[in-house]
Scaffold this motif. Structure first.
Motif, PDB file in Angstrom:
ATOM      1  N   MET A 219      44.842  38.548  38.772  1.00  0.00           N
ATOM      2  CA  MET A 219      44.475  37.136  38.853  1.00  0.00           C
ATOM      3  C   MET A 219      42.987  36.956  38.578  1.00  0.00           C
ATOM      4  O   MET A 219      42.578  36.013  37.896  1.00  0.00           O
ATOM      5  CB  MET A 219      44.845  36.589  40.227  1.00  0.00           C
ATOM      6  CG  MET A 219      46.348  36.603  40.513  1.00  0.00           C
ATOM      7  SD  MET A 219      46.734  36.240  42.247  1.00  0.00           S
ATOM      8  CE  MET A 219      46.212  34.519  42.327  1.00  0.00           C
ATOM      9  N   ILE A 220      42.177  37.881  39.093  1.00  0.00           N
ATOM     10  CA  ILE A 220      40.733  37.827  38.855  1.00  0.00           C
ATOM     11  C   ILE A 220      40.452  38.036  37.369  1.00  0.00           C
ATOM     12  O   ILE A 220      39.654  37.306  36.754  1.00  0.00           O
ATOM     13  CB  ILE A 220      40.007  38.891  39.694  1.00  0.00           C
ATOM     14  CG1 ILE A 220      40.171  38.606  41.185  1.00  0.00           C
ATOM     15  CG2 ILE A 220      38.527  38.968  39.319  1.00  0.00           C
ATOM     16  CD1 ILE A 220      39.760  39.764  42.075  1.00  0.00           C
TER      17      ILE A 220
ATOM     18  N   GLN B 265      34.947  35.490  46.306  1.00  0.00           N
ATOM     19  CA  GLN B 265      35.341  35.783  47.688  1.00  0.00           C
ATOM     20  C   GLN B 265      36.431  36.850  47.754  1.00  0.00           C
ATOM     21  O   GLN B 265      37.456  36.702  48.425  1.00  0.00           O
ATOM     22  CB  GLN B 265      35.796  34.500  48.383  1.00  0.00           C
ATOM     23  CG  GLN B 265      34.686  33.470  48.593  1.00  0.00           C
ATOM     24  CD  GLN B 265      33.594  33.972  49.544  1.00  0.00           C
ATOM     25  OE1 GLN B 265      33.824  34.159  50.732  1.00  0.00           O
ATOM     26  NE2 GLN B 265      32.402  34.197  49.001  1.00  0.00           N
ATOM     27  N   VAL B 266      36.202  37.948  47.025  1.00  0.00           N
ATOM     28  CA  VAL B 266      37.124  39.078  47.026  1.00  0.00           C
ATOM     29  C   VAL B 266      36.301  40.356  47.175  1.00  0.00           C
ATOM     30  O   VAL B 266      35.067  40.330  47.134  1.00  0.00           O
ATOM     31  CB  VAL B 266      37.955  39.134  45.732  1.00  0.00           C
ATOM     32  CG1 VAL B 266      38.846  37.909  45.606  1.00  0.00           C
ATOM     33  CG2 VAL B 266      37.052  39.259  44.498  1.00  0.00           C
ATOM     34  N   SER B 267      36.989  41.475  47.346  1.00  0.00           N
ATOM     35  CA  SER B 267      36.291  42.751  47.489  1.00  0.00           C
ATOM     36  C   SER B 267      35.750  43.227  46.146  1.00  0.00           C
ATOM     37  O   SER B 267      36.250  42.853  45.081  1.00  0.00           O
ATOM     38  CB  SER B 267      37.232  43.810  48.051  1.00  0.00           C
ATOM     39  OG  SER B 267      38.204  44.175  47.080  1.00  0.00           O
ATOM     40  N   ARG B 268      34.729  44.065  46.203  1.00  0.00           N
ATOM     41  CA  ARG B 268      34.189  44.634  44.973  1.00  0.00           C
ATOM     42  C   ARG B 268      35.185  45.583  44.326  1.00  0.00           C
ATOM     43  O   ARG B 268      35.165  45.768  43.104  1.00  0.00           O
ATOM     44  CB  ARG B 268      32.873  45.342  45.266  1.00  0.00           C
ATOM     45  CG  ARG B 268      31.762  44.368  45.674  1.00  0.00           C
ATOM     46  CD  ARG B 268      30.435  45.057  45.816  1.00  0.00           C
ATOM     47  NE  ARG B 268      29.953  45.547  44.546  1.00  0.00           N
ATOM     48  CZ  ARG B 268      28.924  46.384  44.421  1.00  0.00           C
ATOM     49  NH1 ARG B 268      28.289  46.818  45.494  1.00  0.00           N
ATOM     50  NH2 ARG B 268      28.540  46.785  43.235  1.00  0.00           N
TER      51      ARG B 268
ATOM     52  N   ALA C 198      39.545  44.551  38.029  1.00  0.00           N
ATOM     53  CA  ALA C 198      39.670  43.463  37.060  1.00  0.00           C
ATOM     54  C   ALA C 198      38.819  43.726  35.818  1.00  0.00           C
ATOM     55  O   ALA C 198      39.264  43.489  34.683  1.00  0.00           O
ATOM     56  CB  ALA C 198      39.255  42.140  37.713  1.00  0.00           C
ATOM     57  N   LEU C 199      37.614  44.224  36.000  1.00  0.00           N
ATOM     58  CA  LEU C 199      36.732  44.487  34.865  1.00  0.00           C
ATOM     59  C   LEU C 199      37.286  45.606  33.980  1.00  0.00           C
ATOM     60  O   LEU C 199      37.202  45.539  32.747  1.00  0.00           O
ATOM     61  CB  LEU C 199      35.329  44.836  35.361  1.00  0.00           C
ATOM     62  CG  LEU C 199      34.575  43.693  36.057  1.00  0.00           C
ATOM     63  CD1 LEU C 199      33.249  44.198  36.631  1.00  0.00           C
ATOM     64  CD2 LEU C 199      34.334  42.531  35.095  1.00  0.00           C
TER      65      LEU C 199
ATOM     66  N   ALA D 116      47.358  45.535  30.914  1.00  0.00           N
ATOM     67  CA  ALA D 116      48.033  46.211  32.012  1.00  0.00           C
ATOM     68  C   ALA D 116      49.193  45.350  32.483  1.00  0.00           C
ATOM     69  O   ALA D 116      49.115  44.129  32.450  1.00  0.00           O
ATOM     70  CB  ALA D 116      47.042  46.435  33.158  1.00  0.00           C
ATOM     71  N   PRO D 117      50.304  45.967  32.899  1.00  0.00           N
ATOM     72  CA  PRO D 117      51.438  45.179  33.381  1.00  0.00           C
ATOM     73  C   PRO D 117      51.029  44.262  34.521  1.00  0.00           C
ATOM     74  O   PRO D 117      50.179  44.614  35.343  1.00  0.00           O
ATOM     75  CB  PRO D 117      52.409  46.263  33.865  1.00  0.00           C
ATOM     76  CG  PRO D 117      52.033  47.494  33.120  1.00  0.00           C
ATOM     77  CD  PRO D 117      50.547  47.399  32.923  1.00  0.00           C
TER      78      PRO D 117
END
Length: 244
Positions: A15-16, A46-49, A55-56, A92-93
């Motif tokens: 989602m990110i 507002q999510v974890s690193r 995501a990156l 990615a799936p």
């Protein structure tokens, strides 16, 4: 008769990635420009690193960004170029489990496997653990023997369900393009040497038939893997700093 449609499970990191990709396609981050740091993105979303890191990596696989360790993450695809880039490197799936979730699951299971192996492993099973450990230092491709070491410990734990769970988690990790790309960046000869030393402490505890030490040594090893995969791509000043 109406039927229900299958519901796709979308992971947080996916989602990110989709949100950042949308901003790139909209032109908010120009081609060649540097994305905000992982720390900034985590604060804004507002999510974890860890989720930002996953995501990156997914965005790089899809052709949207380029990761330059020690410098940062840069946009490589414009609104027009993004579809062509993604065609060259499949996404990615949507339901792929992220690397950090997989490692955290291993942390719940593998320390107990090590403790049980120390208590219940047969001489032949413990010999297999030792052989996998020794083989890891004799090859230029230690990844296979790394898995064999962990698999041998799971096999020696005396619980088929635990052993099957460990095998499944490893299969998911090996099938994950995000996990694979992350290892390409952060797992090198020096890291394998550290992992081998951590394996030695696990093996020593199992040979001593000490379940408490074996559990702690395995937990410390998996914590070490998490820490190594969380090293920064690069901060705003270009320096590399471990994730805190």
């Amino acid at each position: 008769m109406n039927t229900f449609q299958a519901v796709a499970v979308t992971r947080l990191y996916r989602m990110i990635a989709d949100q950042i990709a949308g901003r790139i396609r909209a032109g908010d981050f120009p081609r060649g420009g540097r994305l905000p740091s992982e720390r900034e993105l985590a604060e804004q979303l507002q999510v974890s690193r860890a989720s930002i890191r996953e995501a990156l990596i997914a965005l790089e696989i899809e052709g949207y960004v380029e990761v330059r360790v020690g410098t940062g993450v840069f946009v490589t695809a414009t609104r027009e170029a993004a579809p062509a880039a993604t065609a060259a490197a499949p996404a990615a799936p949507q339901d792929e489990i992220g690397p950090f979730d997989l490692l955290e699951a291993r942390m719940l299971i593998e320390p107990e496997c090590a403790a049980l192996a120390a208590q219940q492993g047969s001489p032949a099973q413990i010999a297999a653990i030792r052989a996998a450990h020794e083989a890891m230092s004799l090859t230029d491709a230690p990844g296979w023997h790394d898995r064999e070491f962990h698999s041998a410990i799971a096999a020696a734990c005396g619980n088929a369900a635990l052993a099957a769970s460990v095998a499944h988690l490893w299969n998911l990790s090996l099938a994950s393009p995000v996990f694979s790309r992350m290892q390409d960046y952060f797992v090198n000869t020096k890291v394998w040497a550290v992992a081998h030393a951590e394996h030695q402490r696990i093996l020593t505890a199992i040979l001593a038939r000490d379940p408490i030490r074996a559990r702690h040594a395995m937990h410390a090893h998996l914590i070490g893997i998490l820490a190594r995969l969380r090293e920064d791509f690069g901060d705003d000043d270009g320096s590399i700093r471990p994730d805190i």
